[in-house]
Design a protein around this motif. Structure first.
Motif, PDB file in Angstrom:
ATOM      1  N   LEU A  95     -13.507  -1.278 -12.092  1.00  0.00           N
ATOM      2  CA  LEU A  95     -12.243  -1.480 -11.116  1.00  0.00           C
ATOM      3  C   LEU A  95     -12.689  -2.682  -9.963  1.00  0.00           C
ATOM      4  O   LEU A  95     -11.974  -3.520  -9.735  1.00  0.00           O
ATOM      5  CB  LEU A  95     -12.115  -0.098 -10.391  1.00  0.00           C
ATOM      6  N   ALA A  96     -14.179  -2.484  -9.711  1.00  0.00           N
ATOM      7  CA  ALA A  96     -14.711  -3.548  -8.874  1.00  0.00           C
ATOM      8  C   ALA A  96     -14.428  -4.933  -9.419  1.00  0.00           C
ATOM      9  O   ALA A  96     -14.402  -5.912  -8.692  1.00  0.00           O
ATOM     10  CB  ALA A  96     -15.943  -3.257  -8.170  1.00  0.00           C
ATOM     11  N   GLU A  97     -14.911  -4.887 -10.566  1.00  0.00           N
ATOM     12  CA  GLU A  97     -15.156  -6.430 -11.268  1.00  0.00           C
ATOM     13  C   GLU A  97     -13.839  -6.859 -11.505  1.00  0.00           C
ATOM     14  O   GLU A  97     -13.625  -8.072 -11.748  1.00  0.00           O
ATOM     15  CB  GLU A  97     -15.925  -6.284 -12.504  1.00  0.00           C
ATOM     16  N   THR A  98     -12.623  -5.955 -12.021  1.00  0.00           N
ATOM     17  CA  THR A  98     -11.412  -6.476 -12.646  1.00  0.00           C
ATOM     18  C   THR A  98     -10.108  -6.358 -11.440  1.00  0.00           C
ATOM     19  O   THR A  98      -9.384  -7.178 -11.742  1.00  0.00           O
ATOM     20  CB  THR A  98     -10.984  -5.780 -13.792  1.00  0.00           C
ATOM     21  N   GLY A  99     -10.364  -5.492 -10.633  1.00  0.00           N
ATOM     22  CA  GLY A  99      -9.328  -5.540  -9.658  1.00  0.00           C
ATOM     23  C   GLY A  99      -8.016  -4.421 -10.429  1.00  0.00           C
ATOM     24  O   GLY A  99      -6.853  -4.734  -9.994  1.00  0.00           O
ATOM     25  N   ALA A 101      -5.515  -1.610 -11.603  1.00  0.00           N
ATOM     26  CA  ALA A 101      -4.921  -0.484 -11.074  1.00  0.00           C
ATOM     27  C   ALA A 101      -5.561   0.946 -11.259  1.00  0.00           C
ATOM     28  O   ALA A 101      -5.617   1.794 -10.459  1.00  0.00           O
ATOM     29  CB  ALA A 101      -3.456  -0.495 -11.223  1.00  0.00           C
ATOM     30  N   CYS A 269      -8.392  -0.655 -18.947  1.00  0.00           N
ATOM     31  CA  CYS A 269      -7.923  -0.954 -17.722  1.00  0.00           C
ATOM     32  C   CYS A 269      -6.407  -1.264 -17.429  1.00  0.00           C
ATOM     33  O   CYS A 269      -5.825  -1.635 -18.628  1.00  0.00           O
ATOM     34  CB  CYS A 269      -8.630  -2.035 -17.063  1.00  0.00           C
ATOM     35  N   PHE A 271      -2.986  -3.010 -15.646  1.00  0.00           N
ATOM     36  CA  PHE A 271      -2.557  -3.812 -14.645  1.00  0.00           C
ATOM     37  C   PHE A 271      -1.161  -3.825 -14.581  1.00  0.00           C
ATOM     38  O   PHE A 271      -0.416  -4.084 -15.431  1.00  0.00           O
ATOM     39  CB  PHE A 271      -3.249  -5.372 -14.987  1.00  0.00           C
TER      40      PHE A 271
END
Length: 274
Positions: A95-99, A101, A269, A271
């Motif tokens: 989550l920190a590396e990709t942003g 949701a 992930c 988005f």
């Protein structure tokens, strides 16, 4: 400070070139079927550490990055520790590396070693992708449901990306490291489907055909606090879709190097579409 070579020359197995034109698909499910369907190519594999130091690696361009991370897991063969601790750690990391949701772990994972009980827990010895691009959003939603969420993610509103988070366990990587193809050098036409099942065509994964335009990288002597994060699949356009990968024989490794052990887990992930 340890000095690493700029690159190494070695051989890597790719799917046989004949499969570029064939209408059926190969089946790779055992050592013999791998040997039957692949051929070895001489390649140069570049040291990725200089690009990492320069900040020149990106999940949406090269398709892979190197991240430092200290895990609280004491035993990666303890399935409960992995499920309770490591999945949560890697969710926070991705989550920190990709942003993204949200992120959801894929329940199955592998701790790989030189002499495993099962073929699919061995080091990969041919360049491959873990999943097929065809039908990826449907498979992504399956993984998300299996993770236990009640949230709904439709194709109309969401995009889905799958990442592999790979790290050594037991000790640094001294031999049989992981090689990846820079995703920006992989043509969609180079990716073809195969089946990991003997007599059926379902459960498809994918493999790349060799293309001299592809550029390969590895991270020499990976440490226990380093995680190699790379793209497995992405429904978003204009971004790296997949980073094919395999282990390889490192000709610079010492003959008495310890056998590599590693763990790789996958995170889906989501988005919002823009």
């Amino acid at each position: 400070m340890r000095q690493h070579p700029v690159s190494v020359e070695t051989e890597v197995a790719f799917l046989k070139a004949e499969w570029r034109e064939r209408k059926d698909i190969p089946h790779i499910y055992s050592r013999q079927s791998r040997l039957d369907n692949t051929e070895r190519y001489h390649v140069t594999i570049h040291n990725a550490r200089p690009r990492h130091t320069a900040g020149d690696l990106d999940l949406d361009d090269s398709g892979f990055i190197l991240v430092e991370h200290e895990s609280k897991v004491a035993d990666f063969r303890d399935k409960q520790q992995v499920a309770d601790v490591y999945f949560s750690e890697m969710r926070d990391l991705i989550l920190a590396e990709t942003g993204a949701a949200a992120a959801f772990p894929v329940g199955f994972y592998q701790v790989r070693s030189a002499d495993p009980a099962h073929f699919f827990d061995a080091y990969s010895l041919y360049m491959h992708c873990d999943f097929s691009p065809n039908g990826w959003p449907k498979l992504a939603r399956h993984f998300i449901r299996a993770a236990g969420t009640e949230a709904e993610y439709s194709d109309e509103e969401w995009d889905f990306a799958l990442y592999n988070l790979w790290r050594p366990v037991g000790g640094p990587v001294e031999q049989d490291p992981l090689a990846l193809i820079d995703a920006s050098t992989v043509a969609r036409s180079d990716i073809v489907e195969y089946s990991p099942v003997k007599d059926r065509d379902d459960g498809r994964a994918a493999v790349p055909l060799f293309n001299p335009a592809q550029i390969l990288y590895y991270v020499p002597h990976m440490q226990l606090n380093e995680v190699l994060v790379f793209k497995q699949m992405d429904s978003r356009s204009g971004r790296a879709m997949v980073c094919p990968h395999t282990s390889f024989h490192d000709p610079t490794a010492k003959s008495d190097s310890r056998a590599r052990e590693s763990i790789d887990i996958r995170m889906v992930c989501v988005f919002p579409k823009r």
